[in-house]
Every structure is written in structure tokens, then in C-alpha cells.
Design a protein around this motif. Structure first.
Motif, mmCIF file in Angstrom:
data_model
loop_
_atom_site.group_PDB
_atom_site.id
_atom_site.type_symbol
_atom_site.label_atom_id
_atom_site.label_comp_id
_atom_site.label_asym_id
_atom_site.label_seq_id
_atom_site.Cartn_x
_atom_site.Cartn_y
_atom_site.Cartn_z
ATOM 1 N N LEU A 62 0.823 -1.215 0.000
ATOM 2 C CA LEU A 62 0.000 0.000 0.000
ATOM 3 C C LEU A 62 0.858 1.267 0.000
ATOM 4 C CD1 LEU A 62 -2.850 -0.970 2.487
ATOM 5 C CD2 LEU A 62 -3.045 -0.678 0.020
ATOM 6 N N GLU A 63 1.941 1.198 0.817
ATOM 7 C CA GLU A 63 2.839 2.345 0.828
ATOM 8 C C GLU A 63 3.461 2.581 -0.544
ATOM 9 O OE1 GLU A 63 5.632 1.674 3.888
ATOM 10 O OE2 GLU A 63 4.270 2.210 5.538
ATOM 11 N N GLN A 64 3.914 1.485 -1.163
ATOM 12 C CA GLN A 64 4.475 1.627 -2.516
ATOM 13 C C GLN A 64 3.440 2.179 -3.510
ATOM 14 O OE1 GLN A 64 6.056 -2.198 -3.540
ATOM 15 N NE2 GLN A 64 7.753 -2.068 -2.043
ATOM 16 N N VAL A 67 2.966 5.796 -2.733
ATOM 17 C CA VAL A 67 4.102 6.572 -3.248
ATOM 18 C C VAL A 67 4.009 6.717 -4.759
ATOM 19 C CG1 VAL A 67 6.593 6.585 -3.528
ATOM 20 C CG2 VAL A 67 5.605 6.053 -1.304
ATOM 21 N N ARG A 68 3.669 5.579 -5.425
ATOM 22 C CA ARG A 68 3.558 5.631 -6.891
ATOM 23 C C ARG A 68 2.443 6.575 -7.323
ATOM 24 N NH1 ARG A 68 0.568 3.279 -10.559
ATOM 25 N NH2 ARG A 68 -0.524 2.012 -9.016
ATOM 26 N N ARG A 69 1.319 6.413 -6.599
ATOM 27 C CA ARG A 69 0.199 7.300 -6.961
ATOM 28 C C ARG A 69 0.517 8.770 -6.657
ATOM 29 N NH1 ARG A 69 -5.385 4.121 -5.250
ATOM 30 N NH2 ARG A 69 -5.086 2.305 -6.644
ATOM 31 N N GLY A 75 3.247 14.357 -10.956
ATOM 32 C CA GLY A 75 3.493 14.509 -12.392
ATOM 33 C C GLY A 75 2.289 15.094 -13.126
ATOM 34 N N GLN A 76 1.111 14.563 -12.748
ATOM 35 C CA GLN A 76 -0.100 15.093 -13.371
ATOM 36 C C GLN A 76 -0.327 16.558 -12.993
ATOM 37 O OE1 GLN A 76 -3.261 12.483 -12.260
ATOM 38 N NE2 GLN A 76 -2.535 10.738 -13.517
ATOM 39 N N ALA A 77 -0.024 16.888 -11.699
ATOM 40 C CA ALA A 77 -0.175 18.283 -11.282
ATOM 41 C C ALA A 77 0.792 19.186 -12.043
ATOM 42 C CB ALA A 77 0.045 18.415 -9.785
#
Length: 389
Positions: A62-64, A67-69, A75-77
């Protein structure tokens, strides 16, 4: 005592026999329970450990994932900021282009209106163009006549308009011709003063102010020159008419000179008459009787007389400038003030004073005739024809 009322059908108490226990069985029973307890605890511990490990794995995953999200969101921002900045720049460019297009559309609309006006002007008929040209020419000539104070520009423009209307030969323009003839007669009948001649006369009056005598400084009357004897001297130098007449002429001249030569007594008589006349003129100048109607004219000093003359010159100059600038009321007021000042301080018996008054009167009378009439009837007829009424 026993209760006789108790039921009789109750069972009898069962008698239990005592069974002897095996001592070996009593010793192993607690050990089995401990084993089962240890086993259960081990299984529970293993299950807990497995569950903790799986939970840790899920948390790590979940942490990974978070972090990925989060990285994806960042990046999207960033991409969204870049896109928003690009959108703002594009919006600004679009606004600038829109403004430019609106400006060009306004220019095109203005050019279109100008072209339409030009087409409308070109599509006018010959009579309308003629009427418009005549009206413009008359207005310009009227303004020029007002500025110059002369009716010649207006008369010339009206004659030219009459000639053009005569060549046009249009019945609908006869009203204009009649109004034009009426205004032309009225302008010709108007007396317009010549501003150039009026200014020249004012300059002459300004030069004459220095020579006009004051009331307390009358003009000096020169003594008359004594006349010679009734018989004048003969002219001795005559041209000879010829050789035969030369000697008789010379003899006659010598006889006339001998006869008409003045004697000592006649010279003495002439000198006595001249001295007596001079003595009489000087004596008469010592005593002078004058009727004083305004005492301020007699009490003026020489310095005040100088400033009085300069003040009159300045008023004449102001009247001259007023005539040149077509301010007839101002010029007339200055001339009337000068006309009222001259009799108060200057000698009216002098010819120069009388000449100055006559010049001022003429200029004041002619300065009121500088208004040129306007061709209102002609302009009204032109407006009626151009408006189609």
C-alpha cells in the motif's frame, strides 16, 4: 416422625459404586493438556506471525502504491500547471487576436462607410453637385468678405454662381436664380468703407496731433511781410531780339533804372513802417482775451500736454487696430472719445484742429459701413433644393 402424606411412587436413591482409579492415568492427564495448550499457542503464534507478515506486506504494498500514486499525482499536477500556463498564454494570444480582429473589423466598417459615402456622393445628380458647389462657394466667399471687409469676393462668387445656373438651364433652379439676383442687388447697394484708406487717414491724424495747438498755447500768428513799392524794379537783363533792337533796349533800360531807383527817404519810410508793425504785433501778443468754458484746458502743464498728445495717439492706434480686426464698435468708441477730448484741451480756432476734427468725423462715419450682408435668401433656396422640399 415421618410424613405420611409423601407419595409412595418416588424412586429409590441409586447406589453408586466407587471405581478405583489408575495412578498412571492421573499423572499423564496434565501433561496432555499442556501439550495441547502449547500446540494451540504455537499455532496461534504462527497464525499471528503469518497474519502480521501478510499485514506488513500489504502495508508495504500500500505504501508503494501510495508513493507511486503520489508521484503520478505530482506529475499530473506538473503537467496540469504546464497545460494551464499554456492555456493562459493561448488565451492571451486569442484575446490579442480578437482585439486585433475587432480593430480591423472597425477599420473595415469605417472604410465601408466611407466608400458608401463616396459612392453616394458620386451617384448624385448633376444638379445636386451644382447646388452643393454653389453653396460651398458662397459660404467661403461670405467668410472671406467678413474677414477682409470687402464685398468684392462675395460679388464675384455670386456672379459666377449666376453664370453657372444660366448655363445649366434647369427650371427647378429658377428659385435659386431669383434669390441670387435679389442678394446680389442688396450686396451691391451696400456701402462698404475702404479699410486701407481709413487706416491711412488715422495715421495722418496721429501725425497731426503733434501740431495741434493747446488752449494755453495758441498758434503764433506771423507778422505780414511788408510789400515793396507800387512801382517794381524793372528787369534790366533782357534778351536782345536782334542786332537792330539791341541799342534801343539798352537805352530804355538805363533810363528806367535811373527813374525807378529808390531814394534814401523811401528806405527810411519802409524801415519805420516795419518797425512799427513789429512793435504792434509784439504788444498785442502780451495781452490776450480768451473765453474759458472749461478751465482744465487752460490749467494743463507742458508735461501733461505731452502725455495728452501721446494718449490721443495711442487711442488712434487702438482704433486703427480695431478697424483692421473688424471690431467697428471698439474703433467707434475710441474715435468718439478722441472727438470729446479735442474740444476740451485744444484750440478750436486753429485750422489744424479743425482739420483733425473733420478727419475724425469722416473716419467715424465711414467705419460704420464695413458690415457686408450675407446671402441668406440664396442659401435658403439652395438648402430647399438640396433637401428636395
Amino acid at each position: 416422625m415421618t410424613d405420611t402424606s409423601a407419595p409412595t411412587n418416588l424412586p429409590t436413591p441409586v447406589q453408586i459404586e466407587a471405581i478405583p482409579l489408575d495412578p498412571q492415568v492421573d499423572v499423564d492427564a496434565p501433561a496432555n493438556w499442556v501439550r495441547w495448550a502449547v500446540l494451540i499457542l504455537s499455532v496461534a503464534t504462527a497464525g499471528s506471525a503469518w497474519m502480521a507478515w501478510s499485514s506488513q506486506k500489504k502495508v508495504q504494498s500500500l505504501e508503494q502504491e501510495l508513493v507511486r500514486r503520489q508521484q503520478d499525482s505530482q506529475g499530473q499536477a506538473t503537467e496540469a500547471r504546464v497545460l494551464a500556463r499554456q492555456a493562459q498564454e493561448a488565451s492571451r494570444e486569442a484575446t490579442a487576436r480578437t482585439t486585433l480582429l475587432e480593430t480591423r473589423i472597425a477599420e473595415v466598417a469605417l472604410q465601408r462607410s466611407q466608400v458608401e459615402d463616396l459612392i453616394k456622393t458620386l451617384s448624385l445628380s448633376r444638379d445636386e453637385n451644382l447646388v452643393a458647389d454653389i453653396e460651398a462657394g458662397l459660404r467661403v466667399a461670405s467668410q472671406q468678405a467678413t474677414l477682409t471687409g470687402s464685398a468684392e469676393p462675395l460679388i464675384t462668387a455670386m456672379q459666377s454662381a449666376d453664370d453657372r445656373l444660366t448655363r445649366a438651364r434647369q427650371p427647378r433652379l429658377d428659385n435659386i436664380r431669383r434669390a441670387l439676383a435679389k442678394d446680389l442687388d442688396r450686396v451691391r447697394a451696400t456701402r462698404v468703407a475702404d479699410t486701407a484708406s481709413l487706416t491711412i487717414r488715422l495715421d495722418e491724424a496721429a501725425r497731426l496731433v503733434d501740431e495741434v495747438p493747446l488752449l494755453n498755447q495758441p498758434e503764433v500768428v506771423m507778422a505780414p511781410v511788408p510789400k515793396a513799392d507800387a512801382a517794381p524794379k524793372a528787369n534790366v537783363s533782357t534778351k536782345p531780339a536782334g542786332k537792330n533792337k539791341a541799342l534801343p533796349n539798352q537805352a530804355a533800360a538805363s533810363d528806367a533804372a535811373a527813374t525807378d531807383s529808390p531814394t534814401w527817404g523811401s528806405h527810411m519810410l519802409d524801415w519805420t513802417k516795419g518797425a512799427a508793425q513789429t512793435f504792434w504785433n509784439e504788444t498785442r501778443g502780451l495781452i490776450r482775451l480768451t473765453r474759458i468754458n472749461r478751465p482744465e484746458g487752460m490749467l494743463i502743464s507742458p508735461d501733461q500736454g505731452f502725455f495728452l498728445r501721446e494718449n490721443i495717439k495711442l487711442r488712434l492706434l487702438n482704433a486703427r487696430l480695431a478697424l483692421l480686426s473688424r471690431q467697428n464698435a471698439v474703433a467707434l468708441a475710441d474715435l468718439q472719445n478722441i472727438q470729446a477730448t479735442v474740444p476740451r484741451y485744444f484750440d478750436l480756432q486753429s485750422r489744424k484742429t479743425q482739420l483733425l476734427q473733420s478727419m475724425l468725423t469722416d473716419v467715424a462715419a465711414q467705419s460704420q459701413q464695413t458690415t457686408v450682408p450675407r446671402p441668406d435668401d440664396t442659401l435658403a433656396a439652395l438648402s430647399a433644393v438640396s433637401g428636395g422640399r
